[in-house]
Design a protein around this motif. Structure first.
Motif, PDB file in Angstrom:
ATOM      1  N   ASN A 155       0.821  -1.213   0.000  1.00 37.47           N
ATOM      2  CA  ASN A 155       0.000   0.000   0.000  1.00 37.47           C
ATOM      3  C   ASN A 155       0.852   1.259   0.000  1.00 37.47           C
ATOM      4  OD1 ASN A 155      -2.392  -1.480   0.047  1.00 37.47           O
ATOM      5  ND2 ASN A 155      -2.460  -1.517   2.286  1.00 37.47           N
ATOM      6  N   GLY A 156       2.062   1.148   0.542  1.00 40.06           N
ATOM      7  CA  GLY A 156       2.992   2.277   0.508  1.00 40.06           C
ATOM      8  C   GLY A 156       2.677   3.387   1.481  1.00 40.06           C
ATOM      9  N   PRO A 256       8.028  13.382  -1.384  1.00 37.35           N
ATOM     10  CA  PRO A 256       8.885  12.241  -1.066  1.00 37.35           C
ATOM     11  C   PRO A 256       8.060  11.020  -0.670  1.00 37.35           C
ATOM     12  CG  PRO A 256       9.743  14.232  -0.050  1.00 37.35           C
ATOM     13  CD  PRO A 256       8.402  14.585  -0.611  1.00 37.35           C
ATOM     14  N   PRO A 257       8.552   9.817  -0.953  1.00 36.01           N
ATOM     15  CA  PRO A 257       7.792   8.607  -0.611  1.00 36.01           C
ATOM     16  C   PRO A 257       7.614   8.453   0.891  1.00 36.01           C
ATOM     17  CG  PRO A 257      10.034   8.054  -1.303  1.00 36.01           C
ATOM     18  CD  PRO A 257       9.841   9.506  -1.594  1.00 36.01           C
ATOM     19  N   GLY A 258       6.488   7.870   1.266  1.00 36.22           N
ATOM     20  CA  GLY A 258       6.226   7.597   2.672  1.00 36.22           C
ATOM     21  C   GLY A 258       5.733   8.776   3.462  1.00 36.22           C
ATOM     22  N   THR A 259       5.376   9.880   2.787  1.00 36.82           N
ATOM     23  CA  THR A 259       4.917  11.069   3.496  1.00 36.82           C
ATOM     24  C   THR A 259       3.397  11.063   3.628  1.00 36.82           C
ATOM     25  OG1 THR A 259       4.758  12.359   1.450  1.00 36.82           O
ATOM     26  CG2 THR A 259       6.842  12.412   2.619  1.00 36.82           C
ATOM     27  N   TRP A 260       2.905  11.919   4.498  1.00 38.87           N
ATOM     28  CA  TRP A 260       1.466  12.096   4.698  1.00 38.87           C
ATOM     29  C   TRP A 260       1.113  13.528   4.322  1.00 38.87           C
ATOM     30  CZ3 TRP A 260      -1.076  13.108  10.074  1.00 38.87           C
ATOM     31  CH2 TRP A 260      -2.461  13.266   9.904  1.00 38.87           C
ATOM     32  N   VAL A 261       0.405  13.683   3.213  1.00 40.54           N
ATOM     33  CA  VAL A 261      -0.015  15.006   2.771  1.00 40.54           C
ATOM     34  C   VAL A 261      -1.179  15.455   3.643  1.00 40.54           C
ATOM     35  CG1 VAL A 261      -0.957  16.356   0.863  1.00 40.54           C
ATOM     36  CG2 VAL A 261       0.755  14.594   0.415  1.00 40.54           C
ATOM     37  N   THR A 262      -0.977  16.527   4.391  1.00 47.16           N
ATOM     38  CA  THR A 262      -2.004  17.022   5.310  1.00 47.16           C
ATOM     39  C   THR A 262      -2.830  18.165   4.720  1.00 47.16           C
ATOM     40  OG1 THR A 262      -0.380  18.526   6.313  1.00 47.16           O
ATOM     41  CG2 THR A 262      -0.662  16.355   7.328  1.00 47.16           C
ATOM     42  N   SER A 313       1.457  20.765   2.048  1.00 44.66           N
ATOM     43  CA  SER A 313       2.014  20.537   3.386  1.00 44.66           C
ATOM     44  C   SER A 313       1.944  19.048   3.688  1.00 44.66           C
ATOM     45  CB  SER A 313       1.232  21.330   4.438  1.00 44.66           C
ATOM     46  OG  SER A 313       1.344  22.717   4.211  1.00 44.66           O
ATOM     47  N   TYR A 314       3.024  18.500   4.232  1.00 43.95           N
ATOM     48  CA  TYR A 314       3.039  17.071   4.514  1.00 43.95           C
ATOM     49  C   TYR A 314       3.918  16.772   5.724  1.00 43.95           C
ATOM     50  CZ  TYR A 314       7.538  17.154   2.001  1.00 43.95           C
ATOM     51  OH  TYR A 314       8.824  17.432   1.593  1.00 43.95           O
ATOM     52  N   GLN A 315       3.628  15.639   6.337  1.00 43.92           N
ATOM     53  CA  GLN A 315       4.472  15.103   7.400  1.00 43.92           C
ATOM     54  C   GLN A 315       5.422  14.088   6.759  1.00 43.92           C
ATOM     55  OE1 GLN A 315       4.699  16.057  10.419  1.00 43.92           O
ATOM     56  NE2 GLN A 315       2.782  17.143  10.859  1.00 43.92           N
ATOM     57  N   PRO A 316       6.732  14.301   6.839  1.00 43.98           N
ATOM     58  CA  PRO A 316       7.675  13.360   6.211  1.00 43.98           C
ATOM     59  C   PRO A 316       7.677  12.007   6.910  1.00 43.98           C
ATOM     60  CG  PRO A 316       8.850  14.986   7.526  1.00 43.98           C
ATOM     61  CD  PRO A 316       7.411  15.422   7.506  1.00 43.98           C
ATOM     62  N   ALA A 317       8.214  11.012   6.238  1.00 45.78           N
ATOM     63  CA  ALA A 317       8.244   9.663   6.793  1.00 45.78           C
ATOM     64  C   ALA A 317       9.006   9.613   8.113  1.00 45.78           C
ATOM     65  CB  ALA A 317       8.876   8.704   5.778  1.00 45.78           C
ATOM     66  N   SER A 318       9.994  10.489   8.291  1.00 40.01           N
ATOM     67  CA  SER A 318      10.788  10.484   9.521  1.00 40.01           C
ATOM     68  C   SER A 318       9.979  10.916  10.742  1.00 40.01           C
ATOM     69  CB  SER A 318      12.000  11.409   9.365  1.00 40.01           C
ATOM     70  OG  SER A 318      11.582  12.740   9.082  1.00 40.01           O
ATOM     71  N   HIS A 319       8.792  11.496  10.532  1.00 39.41           N
ATOM     72  CA  HIS A 319       7.959  11.936  11.646  1.00 39.41           C
ATOM     73  C   HIS A 319       7.035  10.839  12.161  1.00 39.41           C
ATOM     74  CE1 HIS A 319       8.176  16.595  10.961  1.00 39.41           C
ATOM     75  NE2 HIS A 319       9.351  16.039  11.200  1.00 39.41           N
ATOM     76  N   TYR A 320       7.050   9.680  11.508  1.00 38.77           N
ATOM     77  CA  TYR A 320       6.060   8.652  11.870  1.00 38.77           C
ATOM     78  C   TYR A 320       6.201   8.228  13.328  1.00 38.77           C
ATOM     79  CZ  TYR A 320       3.465   4.284  11.929  1.00 38.77           C
ATOM     80  OH  TYR A 320       2.577   3.286  12.247  1.00 38.77           O
ATOM     81  N   TRP A 321       7.387   7.784  13.725  1.00 36.25           N
ATOM     82  CA  TRP A 321       7.546   7.315  15.109  1.00 36.25           C
ATOM     83  C   TRP A 321       7.507   8.442  16.135  1.00 36.25           C
ATOM     84  CZ3 TRP A 321       6.347   2.913  16.955  1.00 36.25           C
ATOM     85  CH2 TRP A 321       6.393   1.774  16.152  1.00 36.25           C
ATOM     86  N   PRO A 322       8.080   9.623  15.866  1.00 38.80           N
ATOM     87  CA  PRO A 322       7.867  10.720  16.821  1.00 38.80           C
ATOM     88  C   PRO A 322       6.396  11.054  17.027  1.00 38.80           C
ATOM     89  CG  PRO A 322       9.716  11.235  15.396  1.00 38.80           C
ATOM     90  CD  PRO A 322       9.105   9.983  14.858  1.00 38.80           C
TER      91      PRO A 322
END
Length: 351
Positions: A155-156, A256-262, A313-322
């Motif tokens: 699903n990515g 960038p891949p794995g981001t969440w577009v807010t 505006s997006y949350q990058p993949a590096s923000h997932y665990w924080p």
């Protein structure tokens, strides 16, 4: 007091353990089969992106991955819903009756008439049953995180509202909060059924409100402005006509891949005003007819001369665990606040 609490909690605990064991067996049986199919297909086209090629073999393997997704999609959605519902069920059936039933039936008088203080009585109950609730939610979350691993890769994304709420450590925070919410409701209402209803209603409202309003702002998002030109339009997945062509926006801009577009507002001009498709009809062949053509290969070149842009505006993949830790911490604090209020309330009660 611990022994008494265990005796009272023994039936719900054994029932919960049986349900966890049954769920674990179901997760393992279906999960092992899915993981085996995924590993076999992945090994046939390693690395994974080779499956996205144009050769007949690559297309065949890509079709097998799509078939794997479609085959497990109904179960995937059902299991996610189950894990999201587990904290609510723990609050309903373990939290709300914990104190509410004793106050409703009057059995609390027996404990309070002995040497056990009411704060110790409540502390033992909350500690024993609350720890069991958090552990139960953790087991379900771990099982689903393992089970859905291949599907999450295909699903990515891990940012969908239900996906985020059913993975990692967030369900532990939800379980602590829902259990404390049920306990507090039972203490205040002194009736089990009304306390269960209040717990369910409050938890559902929070599950709707938090992902939509709070979660996107747990960490500052990254904001990027894309100039509207042929290159950007060609990398997007289409153009969206909004409000009867009053606004236009590119779909799935190349973030960038794995981001969440807010947030992805419409295309704007240099003054920050939304651009209507009707303002540039020459860039959209077929505009005004029954169907606008979906071939926008030249739309980017045409729009480039007007100095337009679209901000994302997006949350990058590096923000997932924080963000997982931040959301878990918020609900743990809310649960602790409810527990603290319960101790304050029970100490003030004279009758």
């Amino acid at each position: 007091m611990i022994w008494v609490t265990w005796r009272q909690f023994r039936a719900p605990a054994l029932t919960g353990a049986a349900l966890v064991a049954a769920a674990a067996i179901g997760f393992l049986i279906t999960g092992l089969r899915m993981h085996h199919s995924y590993a076999a297909d992945l090994a046939a086209c390693a690395p994974l992106h080779a499956c996205d090629g144009t050769t007949p073999a690559a297309r065949a393997l890509g079709a097998r991955f799509s078939q794997l997704q479609r085959g497990y999609e109904p179960m995937f959605e059902l299991l996610q819903l189950l894990v999201v519902a587990v904290p609510a069920l723990l609050g309903l059936f373990w939290g709300a009756p914990l104190v509410g039933r004793e106050l409703e039936t009057g059995t609390h008088q027996l404990a309070w008439g002995q040497t056990v203080t009411r704060t110790r009585w409540l502390a033992v109950k909350v500690a024993v049953v609350g720890a069991a609730a958090v552990a139960t939610a953790g087991v379900f979350s771990w099982l689903l995180t393992w089970w859905a691993g291949p599907l999450d890769e295909l699903n990515g994304g891990r940012w969908a509202a239900m996906t985020f709420a059913s993975r990692g450590i967030v369900p532990l925070g939800y379980a602590a909060f829902a259990f404390a919410l049920g306990t507090t409701a039972g203490l205040l209402l002194r009736r089990t059924i009304p306390a269960m209803a209040v717990t369910l209603a409050a938890f559902v409202v929070i599950q709707i409100f938090f992902p939509a309003v709070v979660r996107p702002h747990l960490l500052p998002p990254t904001t990027v402005s894309y100039p509207i030109n042929q290159d950007v339009v060609s990398r997007a997945q289409g153009i969206d006509f909004r409000n009867d062509t009053a606004d236009i926006a590119l779909l799935n801009l190349p973030v960038p891949p794995g981001t969440w577009v807010t947030d992805a507002p419409p295309i704007e001009d240099s003054s920050g005003h939304a651009v209507a498709a009707a303002a540039h009809p020459e860039c959209f062949p077929g505009l005004g007819s029954d169907e606008v053509t979906t071939d926008f290969a030249d739309s980017g070149t045409c729009l480039a001369q007007y100095d337009l842009h679209q901000t994302v505006s997006y949350q990058p993949a590096s923000h997932y665990w924080p963000m997982q830790w931040a959301e878990t911490g918020i609900f743990l604090v809310l649960g602790a606040a409810l527990a603290g209020f319960s101790f304050w309330w029970i100490r003030r009660r004279q009758n």
